[in-house]
Design an enzyme around this catalytic site. Sequence first.
Site, short mmCIF file in Angstrom:
data_model
loop_
_atom_site.label_atom_id
_atom_site.label_comp_id
_atom_site.label_asym_id
_atom_site.label_seq_id
_atom_site.Cartn_x
_atom_site.Cartn_y
_atom_site.Cartn_z
N LYS A 184 47.54 40.36 37.65
CA LYS A 184 47.77 39.65 38.94
C LYS A 184 48.80 38.58 39.13
O LYS A 184 49.15 38.53 40.11
CB LYS A 184 46.15 39.14 39.17
N GLN A 226 38.07 35.55 36.89
CA GLN A 226 38.12 36.95 36.33
C GLN A 226 36.61 37.50 35.67
O GLN A 226 35.99 36.71 35.02
CB GLN A 226 39.35 37.20 35.02
N ASP A 262 39.10 36.85 46.48
CA ASP A 262 38.75 38.06 45.71
C ASP A 262 37.51 38.50 46.19
O ASP A 262 36.89 39.51 45.89
CB ASP A 262 38.63 37.65 44.09
#
Length: 281
Positions: free
Chosen positions: A55, A99, A122
């Site tokens: 990422k 994450q 996200d």
Amino acid sequence: MTAKVLDGKALAGETEAQLLERVEALKAKSGGKTPILATILVGDDPASATYVKMKGNACRRVGMESVAVELPAATTTDELLAKIAELNANPDVHGILLQHPVPSQIDERVCFDAIDLTKDVDGVTCLGFGRMAMGEPAYGCATPQGIMRLLEAYDVEIEGKHAVVVGRSPILGKPMAMMLLQKNATVTICHSRTRDLPALVAQADILVGAVGKPEFIRAEWVKDGAVVVDAGYHPGGVGDIELEPLLERASAYTPVPGGVGPMTINTLIMQSVESGEKSLA
Ligand SMILES: NC(=O)c1ccc[n+]([C@@H]2O[C@H](COP(=O)([O-])OP(=O)(O)OC[C@H]3O[C@@H](n4cnc5c(N)ncnc54)[C@H](OP(=O)(O)O)[C@@H]3O)[C@@H](O)[C@H]2O)c1
């Protein structure tokens, strides 16, 4: 029939070229500032570390910056919440990626929900999910949003189709089902307590595999002409759906790798650029 390849790698590459231009334009307008994505990695899970690294690399490819926050495996919920609060308050940070999964002592849901909606690039907060489900603006959860972008780019008809989503996780199956519903599919959500999964899969015009078990969904269950989307990824380039026999029978499919995976990262980066544009332009 030879199935059309829904090529996520190619679409992500094309989008990156456009994002690079957008970031350059933003820099020119804002006196050299770029969108910044903060990534948070808790613990030392090698797969998670790889995803975070990928990422960060994707940010650099489009000319934006990423700030990597790494916290020890023993981090508590309160400590992670304090870090998220700090990033929420930092005007130079435009997106926050926590994450998944975090170590088990951490309340992941509480931490996801602490991310400011404007930085939830996200798409993991309950508020963002609720807004998306109601058709209100919100950043979509990256994997299902990436799948929707792929279906749209390849002109896959969704309205009126029967979409069957196998899996109901908060970051994949549930938002996937709501996004397909928003596009007027008739949606069936399957999970571990579903009875007669093969019979339901057989009804799918659009099938999404998000189970987390290699080739769990068997090709023989899938009807001819279905659009097959495989979100799974396992060592050896295997997904959650037995794909090989479907290459001749499906109307379209996502390859593994090179289908859903690149679109997930690309969607995160695209939404980070959007967030940067909103605050810097
Ligand atoms: N490409 C990407 O960027 C990306 C991103 C995220 C995930 N993934 C992949 O997508 C897959 C799913 O990930 P996830 O995070 O959603 O996994 P997850 O949280 O483990 O969820 C798996 C889902 O599958 C369901 N399931 C398990 N066994 C089943 C069975 N026998 N029959 C029907 N449903 C069953 C579970 O049902 P219950 O709810 O009843 O337990 C659950 O809803 C994994 O392969 C993962 O690697 C890919």
